[in-house]
Design an enzyme around this catalytic site. Structure first.
Site, PDB file in Angstrom:
ATOM      1  N   ILE A 195      45.642  50.483  36.194  1.00  0.00           N
ATOM      2  CA  ILE A 195      44.423  50.763  36.976  1.00  0.00           C
ATOM      3  C   ILE A 195      44.423  52.214  37.451  1.00  0.00           C
ATOM      4  CG2 ILE A 195      43.048  50.088  39.002  1.00  0.00           C
ATOM      5  CD1 ILE A 195      44.458  47.308  38.805  1.00  0.00           C
ATOM      6  N   THR A 226      59.541  48.923  46.575  1.00  0.00           N
ATOM      7  CA  THR A 226      58.366  49.755  46.237  1.00  0.00           C
ATOM      8  C   THR A 226      57.136  49.350  47.052  1.00  0.00           C
ATOM      9  OG1 THR A 226      59.073  50.400  44.032  1.00  0.00           O
ATOM     10  CG2 THR A 226      56.703  50.245  44.394  1.00  0.00           C
ATOM     11  N   ALA A 256      50.474  52.715  43.522  1.00  0.00           N
ATOM     12  CA  ALA A 256      51.829  52.508  42.990  1.00  0.00           C
ATOM     13  C   ALA A 256      52.382  51.187  43.499  1.00  0.00           C
ATOM     14  CB  ALA A 256      52.744  53.649  43.428  1.00  0.00           C
ATOM     15  N   ASP A 284      53.854  59.504  40.460  1.00  0.00           N
ATOM     16  CA  ASP A 284      54.294  58.274  39.790  1.00  0.00           C
ATOM     17  C   ASP A 284      55.779  58.387  39.458  1.00  0.00           C
ATOM     18  OD1 ASP A 284      52.406  55.997  38.055  1.00  0.00           O
ATOM     19  OD2 ASP A 284      54.567  56.112  37.674  1.00  0.00           O
ATOM     20  N   LYS A 314      52.792  42.367  48.591  1.00  0.00           N
ATOM     21  CA  LYS A 314      51.490  43.030  48.763  1.00  0.00           C
ATOM     22  C   LYS A 314      50.885  42.640  50.121  1.00  0.00           C
ATOM     23  CE  LYS A 314      49.478  45.358  46.267  1.00  0.00           C
ATOM     24  NZ  LYS A 314      49.493  46.819  45.982  1.00  0.00           N
ATOM     25  N   TYR A 320      55.724  38.752  44.540  1.00  0.00           N
ATOM     26  CA  TYR A 320      54.757  39.846  44.361  1.00  0.00           C
ATOM     27  C   TYR A 320      53.688  39.783  45.447  1.00  0.00           C
ATOM     28  CZ  TYR A 320      50.499  42.153  42.633  1.00  0.00           C
ATOM     29  OH  TYR A 320      49.356  42.920  42.546  1.00  0.00           O
ATOM     30  N   THR A 342      45.495  43.218  46.225  1.00  0.00           N
ATOM     31  CA  THR A 342      45.159  42.137  45.293  1.00  0.00           C
ATOM     32  C   THR A 342      44.610  40.913  46.028  1.00  0.00           C
ATOM     33  OG1 THR A 342      46.199  40.485  43.861  1.00  0.00           O
ATOM     34  CG2 THR A 342      47.622  41.542  45.441  1.00  0.00           C
ATOM     35  N   ASP A 343      43.839  40.100  45.312  1.00  0.00           N
ATOM     36  CA  ASP A 343      43.364  38.841  45.898  1.00  0.00           C
ATOM     37  C   ASP A 343      44.494  37.821  46.031  1.00  0.00           C
ATOM     38  OD1 ASP A 343      43.710  38.212  43.204  1.00  0.00           O
ATOM     39  OD2 ASP A 343      41.738  37.276  42.960  1.00  0.00           O
ATOM     40  N   GLU A 344      45.653  38.106  45.377  1.00  0.00           N
ATOM     41  CA  GLU A 344      46.739  37.116  45.396  1.00  0.00           C
ATOM     42  C   GLU A 344      47.329  36.931  46.788  1.00  0.00           C
ATOM     43  OE1 GLU A 344      49.344  37.253  41.959  1.00  0.00           O
ATOM     44  OE2 GLU A 344      47.793  38.216  40.770  1.00  0.00           O
ATOM     45  N   ASN A 383      42.435  42.259  36.738  1.00  0.00           N
ATOM     46  CA  ASN A 383      41.777  43.288  35.922  1.00  0.00           C
ATOM     47  C   ASN A 383      42.159  43.115  34.457  1.00  0.00           C
ATOM     48  OD1 ASN A 383      41.362  46.360  37.782  1.00  0.00           O
ATOM     49  ND2 ASN A 383      41.372  44.285  38.580  1.00  0.00           N
TER      50      ASN A 383
END
Ligand code: NAD
Ligand code: TYD
Length: 352
Positions: free
Chosen positions: A15, A103, A85, A36, A162, A158, A133-135, A188
């Site tokens: 993305i 990270t 990132a 990055d 987030k 994950y 994210t929607d997660e 995505n």
């Protein structure tokens, strides 16, 4: 007048590369810095078309390195940060959660501290944009949508990392008045996605006549958005959202995995001039992912009403475009799967 300096983190990823390309081309009056670490998911070949532009600069570095980040911000005095990132693959987070904490959580907090430090005396016109994210919202049953008010309920390492980073970003707004903004986007798809995620992995496997590993019964549902539509939403939100706000981004485009996979097989048969039904024979049901969220679906009406954004593509059109891109960029795909892309940095940057 000095040019605005915007730092985009994770710009060599999927993305991020679309966001960098959009900003470099659309805003010649900005200086775009792409920071990055070039993990396995970072690939500078994704940015070949903008790498020589005068308003673009690549910086190799790790957001988890506190001193490096502090020094970089003190030197460059960025006006804005768009933070993408991250370690981003759920399956990897199940086998190696620590990388995700380092990270996604510590890296984000380092960026927040460094921004808070350089903007403490003047926050005017500054913005820290956290891409999420929607997660973080967890899993839906058969009905309903995630709104900006949905309570966080992450299930994978994950999504937990987030969610944690989102909380830190909001905490820095509430505690220190840091001008932040957050968006939470659905799945995505599109060009330059690393072929470990469902769509590019399956395109590559179909191309090479390899099995298509469908987790569980293939009944999980995801809401898919074309990556360039996400980049446009990020541009709108970065420039027109208000400090402290959250926006959900999604395509209103829910697909059960097995239905999506069958569509992909059909499109691939067509493009590869195979007998209809050939690629479907590669479908192989495998053990389900641990803690596999059943359904994600985003209510993006706030973004649509407030900023007038909407997805530009129908899914069938987006999938056609995506399949064509991967088939026309076999070298990219082969470089990524063989690991050759990791030599690109050395080749491009060793003499600079
Ligand atoms: P990606 O894995 O393709 O790219 C991540 C990038 O971050 C890579 O270039 C990698 O080298 C870089 N990176 C990783 N660790 C780093 C570190 N410690 N320091 C500096 N750079 C580092 O991810 P993506 O799919 O492009 O996702 C980008 C962001 O968008 C992530 O924050 C992700 O959580 C979020 N997001 C992704 C999706 C999706 O469907 N892919 C959906 C919603 C939100
Ligand atoms: P993925 O692309 O990993 O995104 P996310 O887990 O972040 O939603 O997976 C999308 C869906 O596809 C998810 O329900 C898991 C499933 N999946 C498979 O069935 N097989 C696979 O090999 C992969 C990578 C994913």
């Amino acid at each position: 007048m000095e040019k605005k300096k915007i730092l985009i983190t994770g710009g060599a990823g999927f993305i991020g590369s679309h966001v960098v390309r959009l900003f470099v081309n659309k805003y010649p009056s900005y200086l775009i810095y792409n920071l990055d670490k070039l993990t396995y998911a970072g690939n500078l070949e994704n940015l070949k078309d903008v790498e020589n532009k005068s308003n673009y600069k690549f910086i190799l570095g790790d957001i988890a390195d506190e001193k490096f980040i502090y020094d970089l911000f003190s030197k460059e005095q960025f006006d804005g940060v768009i933070h993408l990132a991250a370690e981003s693959h759920v399956d990897r987070s199940i086998t190696n959660p620590n990388e995700f904490v380092i990270t996604n959580v510590i890296g984000t907090v380092n960026l927040l501290n460094a921004t808070n430090n350089i903007w403490k005396d003047n926050k005017k016109g500054k913005r820290f944009y956290h891409v999420s994210t929607d997660e973080v919202y967890g899993s839906l049953g058969e009905t309903g949508y995630f709104t900006e008010q949905t309570a966080y309920d992450p299930h994978s390492p994950y999504s937990a990392s987030k969610a944690s980073s989102d909380h830190f970003v909001r905490a820095y707004h509430d505690t220190y008045g840091l001008p932040v903004i957050i968006s939470n986007c659905s799945n995505n798809y599109g060009p330059y996605q690393f072929p470990e995620k469902l769509i590019p992995l399956f395109i590559n496997n179909i191309r090479n006549n390899k099995p298509l590993p469908v987790y569980g019964k293939g009944v999980n549902i995801r809401d898919w958005l074309y990556v360039e539509d996400h980049a446009v939403a990020i541009d709108e939100i970065y420039h027109r959202g208000e400090d402290g706000e959250t926006f959900n981004i999604g395509g209103h485009n829910e697909w059960k995995n097995i239905d999506l996979i069958k569509l992909l097989c059909k499109v691939m048969d067509n493009k590869l001039n195979r007998e209809p039904g050939t690629s479907e024979k590669l479908i192989t049901y495998v053990t389900d992912r641990a803690g596999h969220d059943l359904r994600y679906a985003i209510d993006s009406s706030k973004l649509q009403k407030k900023l007038g954004w909407k997805p530009s593509l129908q899914f069938e059109e987006g999938i056609e475009k995506t399949v064509s891109w991967y088939l026309n960029n076999k070298e990219w795909l082969d470089n990524v799967t063989s690991g050759n892309y990791q030599k690109y940095y050395e080749k491009m940057y060793s003499n600079r």
